[in-house]
Enzyme design. Structure first.
Site, PDB file in Angstrom:
ATOM      1  N   HIS A 131       0.516  -1.419  -0.321  1.00 19.20           N
ATOM      2  CA  HIS A 131      -0.104  -0.308   0.272  1.00 19.20           C
ATOM      3  C   HIS A 131       0.913   1.237  -0.239  1.00 19.20           C
ATOM      4  O   HIS A 131       2.167   0.931   0.713  1.00 19.20           O
ATOM      5  CB  HIS A 131      -0.939  -0.174   0.767  1.00 19.20           C
ATOM      6  CG  HIS A 131      -2.274  -0.862   0.691  1.00 19.20           C
ATOM      7  ND1 HIS A 131      -2.813  -0.626   0.334  1.00 19.20           N
ATOM      8  CD2 HIS A 131      -2.285  -2.177   1.450  1.00 19.20           C
ATOM      9  CE1 HIS A 131      -3.499  -1.627   0.561  1.00 19.20           C
ATOM     10  NE2 HIS A 131      -3.673  -2.299   1.050  1.00 19.20           N
ATOM     11  N   LYS A 565     -12.410   5.091   9.666  1.00 17.12           N
ATOM     12  CA  LYS A 565     -12.828   5.577   8.276  1.00 17.12           C
ATOM     13  C   LYS A 565     -14.484   6.200   9.181  1.00 17.12           C
ATOM     14  O   LYS A 565     -14.473   6.990   8.893  1.00 17.12           O
ATOM     15  CB  LYS A 565     -12.215   6.174   7.463  1.00 17.12           C
ATOM     16  CG  LYS A 565     -12.228   7.309   6.622  1.00 17.12           C
ATOM     17  CD  LYS A 565     -12.069   7.253   5.046  1.00 17.12           C
ATOM     18  CE  LYS A 565     -12.922   6.792   4.208  1.00 17.12           C
ATOM     19  NZ  LYS A 565     -12.944   6.859   3.026  1.00 17.12           N
TER      20      LYS A 565
END
Length: 904
Positions: A131, A565
């Site tokens: 990532h 999130k």
């Protein structure tokens, strides 16, 4: 000497080593004419460095190198601390180690046979991903590794004066090379670059780390005087294997093509085979037993002759190379079979090559059996054992490649397949769940595909079927060992999982029994997960798989990033905790063992943190002994760049897994505790959503963080946004965390909890007192609070305000900063209340760490904010000047990441 004194020595060692390295760095700078720059470097915690007449670019790069020198000094000091602690206080003194784990079991009266049985059931799989969080160039990572080794080399007290001088010169020369190399990615790294970085760990780090981790277990076992017969051969030890996402993870990553997946699978295989060949060759060099001195059984000699005849001239050469040394002859013939395997030469039949790693393993066990018969047990353990373990860990595939795609992408793919097949209603995405299941269940009764091979349907369908066909080609030739799991991101219903079986059928993989795995990411998905899993495990397709497999295990992946999130840190953690419990209950009811795959990131916000504490915080009884865990971005280098650090982290992972797997949950659930936590989490989520759902939040976020810089960064091959839109839903969770960390809010790791704890104490004072007691005894709460507090200590109120001043709408700025700072202050106070002691008395190491960094960080943030303001003003007016500021901002992102030891 007390442990506190030893810790103090460790802190002092960091300072001494760091000052030594900074002194050499300054000397290097002076030697190349950078006297002013050297004079401006101060890391003594005595205030901001003096203003100097050098470019910001040079100052930024110099401070960045100093931060990395500090990180290296801390890593080396940690290793030395563990060594001294073991020497003075015993192997059980290292928190989370095999020594502590076995010692605890022993004093708890756990039978050693039960321990040995549990160890054999443990299987851990670190999964490396790429990532976009690694901000350092691969070349610079290599320099870091070299410098660390030189720092370790310096520890030897026996060097002569001239040798010490030579070592100093080596370090200084390396620093100059580093200074002249630069750290920033000038071009976006290709997938091949990310894959090559991972290959370094698979080939050069993990084989030795596995060996040393096994030795740590073996030494602790012997030191605690457990029966040696229970832990002596490879199959007695926990199984350590590895996984990768680079080349298989295509969720929102358009550059992972079918061809790249195919080349990755073959690259893995070729590397594994060559690695095993090297070890097999070295083993042959050591087993020089003479038939004149050792009596070899006739059966073994006959097998050697028979195998040699199969290979004809090649076989005879293998015998003639080592006459009268039958063990070497046996290994020479294994090498010959392995060469045929590498070359793909199958012409002489299955006995002339290795169809799978298990075949090689069975041959090595024949050799072990012979060595035991010859009473050469010591030799078998020292030389053969590591090769057997290597085959068990890496097989012929090196690393299992997971295949990951989003459920919405699969929906588009099947719609295109249906349209191309002539179906009247092909808009699968619009169907109800009931209609989807009726369709899938009907189709799964048939083996026929929808399409004629080669039919093109559309972008998504061609992509999905393309990479699955490459998987099929690999499985047909080499078996399925190199394939990990087929992971469905954003799993929200049973049909999301079952649809994959139709796609597998389309390419002929319906009988390969590839594990199809749900990834539960949002809070709602975590809550719905147990119901989805129950229906999935009872579906006829999975029931048939369960019946066909003696040791069927169902993998379930848990997402830390999107749940954070979505709801904030405590909401995420608590819902993952409950999901593990509820999913485990479903597995137990259906008699299915679960393997949780924890999708952790490098930062606390995304599940990061010390691995043994992370494992200890899991709900009792939820660990089957099988576990997978992602290791992402810069965390890979932080945990595994150096051999002893890699061994330590691998030991923490395996020992922690074993420790949790030994716990049985027979206690009645404390419903009041769960009600208390639900109340607290709901309060935290309300505050969290109040910020994110504010009508002007995106404007605030865009102004108060350098997210626009990160969108231009060159730190990973993957796009920052899934679809190219700047919205909260579209933004990946990694740059989301990265941007808040850069602006020193770190609110993804604490926001919402301050207000929640304040209100909770006011409404439920007795329950608040109970939480204070639990914060010392309940690993989940203790770990969560320490993590939240760490994020608070990494935040900086002054820098937050300065970034917030970049927000154009003053009313929005004031309104949201008031919300954020009130929560920040309350969170610091309330966490301290729960923990019982002041931060200053509990977090000495953390505060000292921050003190060494803060002055230089302040200087860098000052430059960062100034340049960010100028870049935003100029980017629509003066492209050339704007680009210059952007390059400097990208360098600042990189350097601050090193100083903060955190990206996304």
């Amino acid at each position: 000497m007390t442990e506190e004194l030893l810790e103090y020595e460790g802190l002092e060692k960091i300072k001494v080593d760091f000052q030594y390295l900074v002194t050499l760095f300054k000397e290097m700078l002076i030697s190349i004419g950078e006297e002013d720059l050297a004079a401006g470097l101060s890391f003594d915690g005595g205030g901001e460095p003096e203003k100097i007449d050098v470019s910001n670019e040079k100052l930024t790069q110099a401070l960045g190198i100093c931060f990395e020198l500090l990180n290296l000094a801390e890593e080396n000091a940690a290793t030395q601390y563990r060594r001294k602690s073991e020497t003075k206080f015993g192997v059980e003194s290292i928190r989370g180690s095999w020594g502590e784990t076995l010692h605890k079991w022993k004093i708890d009266g756990v039978d050693q046979n039960e321990i040995a049985k549990k160890l054999r059931e443990v299987k851990v799989v670190p999964v490396l991903t790429a990532h976009p969080t690694e901000a350092k160039r691969l070349t610079v990572l290599d320099i870091h590794r070299e410098l660390y080794l030189l720092l370790v080399k310096k520890e030897n007290p026996n060097w002569s004066t001239s040798e010490q001088y030579g070592l100093k010169q080596e370090i200084t020369s390396l620093m100059e090379r580093w200074w002249r190399t630069g750290e920033i990615y000038l071009q976006k790294p290709r997938l091949e670059d990310e894959r090559n970085n991972l290959m370094h760990y698979f080939e050069n780090v993990f084989p030795e780390a596995v060996r040393l981790t096994d030795k740590r277990l073996s030494d602790a076992w012997a030191g605690l005087e457990f029966s040696p017969e229970l832990l002596q051969w490879p199959e007695h030890f926990p199984l350590i294997q590895f996984g990768s996402w680079v080349g298989g993870d295509r969720d929102g990553h358009p550059y992972v093509t079918a061809e790249f997946t195919a080349s990755t699978l073959r690259l893995h295989r070729n590397a594994a085979l060559k690695m095993l060949r090297k070890q097999l060759f070295e083993l042959a060099g050591r087993l020089s037993f003479s038939s004149y001195l050792v009596s070899i059984p006739d059966e073994f000699l006959s097998e050697i002759e028979r195998s040699a005849r199969l290979f004809g001239t090649e076989g005879q050469k293998a015998l003639d190379r080592n006459p009268s040394e039958p063990l070497r002859q046996f290994l020479n013939l294994l090498l010959l079979r392995l060469d045929h395997t590498i070359e793909g030469n199958y012409s002489l039949g299955e006995e002339s090559y290795f169809r799978s790693a298990n075949v090689l393993l069975s041959e090595l066990r024949k050799l072990r059996k012979l060595l035991i018969e010859l009473n050469a047990i010591r030799i078998a353990k020292q030389w053969l054992f590591p090769l057997e373990r290597m085959v068990m860990s890496f097989g012929f595939h090196l690393s299992k490649l997971d295949i990951r795609q989003n459920s919405a992408y699969h929906e588009k793919a099947i719609s295109q397949v249906l349209a191309a097949s002539g179906a009247e209603d092909s808009d699968y995405a619009s169907w109800s769940e009931e209609k989807r299941l009726d369709f899938i269940n009907r189709e799964l009764k048939s083996n026929r595909p929808f399409l004629v091979v080669g039919t093109s349907c559309g972008t998504e369908a061609d992509n999905v079927l393309g990479y699955l066909m490459e998987v099929k080609a690999y499985v047909d030739e080499f078996g399925s060992e190199g394939i990990g799991s087929v992971i469905v991101s954003m799993t929200r219903s049973l049909s999301d999982l079952l649809l994959v079986f139709l796609l597998l059928r389309e390419v002929g993989l319906q009988d390969a029994h590839l594990p199809v795995v749900p990834l539960l990411e949002t809070i709602d998905d975590l809550v719905a997960g147990p119901g989805i899993l129950s229906a999935y495990l009872q579906h006829p397709v999975i029931v048939r798989q369960r019946e066909a497999s003696e040791n069927f295990t169902q993998e379930v992946m848990l997402g830390y990033s999107d749940s954070n999130k979505d709801g904030g840190i405590m909401t995420s953690r608590w819902n993952i905790y409950k999901a593990e419990e509820n999913l485990t209950k479903i597995g137990d009811e259906l008699g299915v063992k679960l393997c949780f795959f924890h999708g952790r990131g490098g930062t606390i916000s995304r599940g990061g943190g010390k691995i043994h504490r992370f494992l200890d915080s899991m709900p009792a009884g939820s660990m089957s002994g099988h576990i997978k865990m992602t290791v992402q971005g810069e965390t890979i280098a932080n945990q595994f760049a150096n051999r002893l650090t890699a061994t330590y982290n691998l030991e923490m992972f395996v020992a922690g897994t074993a420790r949790q797997a030994m716990i049985n949950s027979n206690e009645t659930r404390d419903e009041r505790l769960y009600e208390t936590m639900d109340l607290l989490v709901n309060l935290a989520r309300q505050t969290y959503r109040k910020l994110l759902d504010h009508p002007n939040f995106i404007d605030f976020y865009t102004g108060a963080t350098p997210i626009d810089v990160l969108e231009q960064s060159k730190i990973g091959s993957r796009p920052v946004h899934r679809t190219g839109q700047r919205s909260l839903d579209d933004l990946r969770s990694i740059p989301w965390v990265f941007s808040w960390n850069q602006s020193r809010f770190n609110l993804t790791g604490w926001f919402g909890m301050g207000t929640a704890l304040g209100e909770f104490k006011s409404r439920y004072p007795d329950d608040f007192k109970r939480l204070a007691i639990l914060s010392k005894d309940w690993p989940f709460l203790k770990y969560s609070l320490i993590q939240i507090e760490s994020n608070l200590l990494n935040s900086d109120r002054k820098i937050m305000n300065e970034f917030a001043d970049l927000v154009e709408d003053q009313r929005t700025r004031d309104e949201l900063m008031d919300l954020i700072l009130k929560d920040y202050d309350s969170c610091l106070t309330k966490v301290e209340e729960l923990m019982g002691d002041s931060v200053a008395s509990r977090r000495i190491s953390k505060l000292e760490n921050n003190k060494l960094r803060n002055d230089a960080l302040q200087v860098l943030h000052e430059i960062q904010i100034d340049y960010l303001k100028k870049w935003r003003e100029l980017r629509e007016m003066d492209q050339e000047q704007s680009d210059q500021y952007l390059m400097e901002l990208l360098l600042l992102v990189n350097v601050l990441s090193g100083g903060l030891k955190s990206t996304g």
